[in-house]
Design an enzyme around this catalytic site. Structure first.
Site, PDB file in Angstrom:
ATOM      1  N   LYS A 128      57.037  27.112  72.525  1.00 33.14           N
ATOM      2  CA  LYS A 128      56.537  25.783  71.469  1.00 33.14           C
ATOM      3  C   LYS A 128      54.877  25.467  71.784  1.00 33.14           C
ATOM      4  CE  LYS A 128      61.224  23.604  70.469  1.00 33.14           C
ATOM      5  NZ  LYS A 128      62.053  23.532  71.591  1.00 33.14           N
ATOM      6  N   GLN A 136      62.572  17.698  73.567  1.00 34.17           N
ATOM      7  CA  GLN A 136      63.503  18.532  74.306  1.00 34.17           C
ATOM      8  C   GLN A 136      65.202  18.260  74.647  1.00 34.17           C
ATOM      9  OE1 GLN A 136      62.729  21.253  73.062  1.00 34.17           O
ATOM     10  NE2 GLN A 136      65.089  22.660  73.875  1.00 34.17           N
ATOM     11  N   ASP A 167      62.346  17.223  64.315  1.00 34.78           N
ATOM     12  CA  ASP A 167      63.651  17.747  64.707  1.00 34.78           C
ATOM     13  C   ASP A 167      64.773  17.417  63.603  1.00 34.78           C
ATOM     14  OD1 ASP A 167      64.314  19.867  67.134  1.00 34.78           O
ATOM     15  OD2 ASP A 167      64.233  17.755  68.146  1.00 34.78           O
TER      16      ASP A 167
HETATM   17  N1  GUN Z   1      67.456  22.010  72.768  1.00 36.38           N
HETATM   18  C1  GUN Z   1      67.491  22.916  72.090  1.00 36.38           C
HETATM   19  N2  GUN Z   1      67.573  23.876  70.827  1.00 36.38           N
HETATM   20  C2  GUN Z   1      66.733  22.775  70.454  1.00 36.38           C
HETATM   21  C3  GUN Z   1      65.712  21.764  69.160  1.00 36.38           C
HETATM   22  O1  GUN Z   1      65.721  22.734  68.090  1.00 36.38           O
HETATM   23  N3  GUN Z   1      65.014  21.023  69.533  1.00 36.38           N
HETATM   24  C4  GUN Z   1      65.393  20.036  70.372  1.00 36.38           C
HETATM   25  N4  GUN Z   1      64.696  18.726  71.075  1.00 36.38           N
HETATM   26  N5  GUN Z   1      65.430  20.469  71.652  1.00 36.38           N
HETATM   27  C5  GUN Z   1      66.399  21.330  71.805  1.00 36.38           C
END
Ligand code: GUN
Length: 285
Positions: free
Chosen positions: A54, A98, A121
């Site tokens: 990311k 995350q 998110d």
């Molecule tokens: N962990 C796995 N996929 C995601 C996601 O799309 N967002 C977040 N915050 N954590 C994740």
């Protein structure tokens, strides 16, 4: 093989280029870059890889990405205090914690503490409610990526029968709502669904998001269907497998997204899209 590959890597590249253009426009108009802050608590190896990806993708798109790495034994109060700081910081447009968070931290308390205007998110109840109500708001990244892949096929979704397998807050529930908003007739299937194969056989669009390797067999797929595989399952031999038997599905479907290089790259691209969208929306508010 009759199906066509829905190449998430190629589509994600195009989305990231669009995002980079918009991020540059934001910088020109507002004198600062779009800011995306990612919070990583603990040292889960998969999460570390995701967060690094990311960070890299943000930099490539001209977004100021910042990662806050906190120890696994961080208290809930300390995490909430960091989120309050980021909520108050005008240079921060998007915030993502995350998931999963380590034991001792509550996921809902954490995601509820993010300013809904910065919730890239789309997990805050206000954004989830806006989606259900058909109102504008930030949408979860993976479902947004799935919708973009569906768009890529050029197939009109209105009136199509769609099945979503999996009912998570992050993927299943929101993609179901997005398909409904696109005028599909949506079946929400899950681990207790009876006769899943028959439900899949009557579906023009299949979204598999349960996390069970090769659950959807090729002979379940309706000829001409579009199959989107959201599953990322690590097999005992270390290889990755989706929720769909890819080769079998390709025999019958019109389009199939692979794993890897399907939905995965789209999720990151849509996170960047959400960050830039949040930046412009906050300025317009
Ligand atoms: N962990 C796995 N996929 C995601 C996601 O799309 N967002 C977040 N915050 N954590 C994740």
């Amino acid at each position: 093989m009759s199906g066509r590959l829905l190449d998430g890597r190629a589509v994600a590249k195009a989305v990231r280029a669009e995002v980079a253009t918009d991020a540059a426009r934001f910088l020109a108009e507002h004198g600062r870059p779009v800011g995306l802050d990612v919070v990583l608590v603990g040292e889960d190896p998969a999460s570390q890889v995701y967060v690094r990806n990311k960070e890299k993708a943000a930099a490539q798109a001209g977004i100021r990405g910042r990662v806050h790495r906190l120890a696994a034994d961080t208290s809930q109060a300390a995490l909430l205090s960091l989120l309050a700081e980021l909520n108050a910081d005008d240079a921060v447009d998007g915030i993502l914690v995350q998931l999963p968070v380590p034991q001792g931290l509550d996921e809902l308390t954490t995601t509820d503490a993010i300013d809904p205007a910065k919730d890239v998110d789309g997990l805050h109840p206000l954004n989830a409610g806006r989606l259900v109500a058909g109102r504008p708001g930030l949408r979860p990244c993976t479902p947004r990526g799935c919708m973009r892949l569906l768009e890529e096929t050029g197939v009109a979704l209105s009136g199509k029968r769609a099945i979503v397998i999996g009912r998570s807050n992050l993927v299943g529930k929101p993609i179901g709502q997005m398909l409904l908003a696109a005028s599909c007739t949506v079946t929400m299937a899950h681990s207790r669904t009876v006769d899943l194969a028959d439900r899949v056989r009557e579906s023009d669009v299949v979204i598999a998001a349960v996390g069970r390797p090769h659950l959807v067999r090729g002979d379940w797929v309706k000829p001409g269907a579009i199959v989107i595989d959201v599953g990322i399952n690590r097999l005992d031999d270390g290889s990755l497998a989706g929720d769909v038997d890819f080769d079998g599905a390709m025999e019958r479907a019109a389009w199939v997204s692979p794993v890897p290089r399907g939905v995965g790259p789209m999720t990151i691209a849509m996170l960047l899209r959400n960050a830039v969208d949040a930046a412009f929306a906050r300025r317009a508010a």
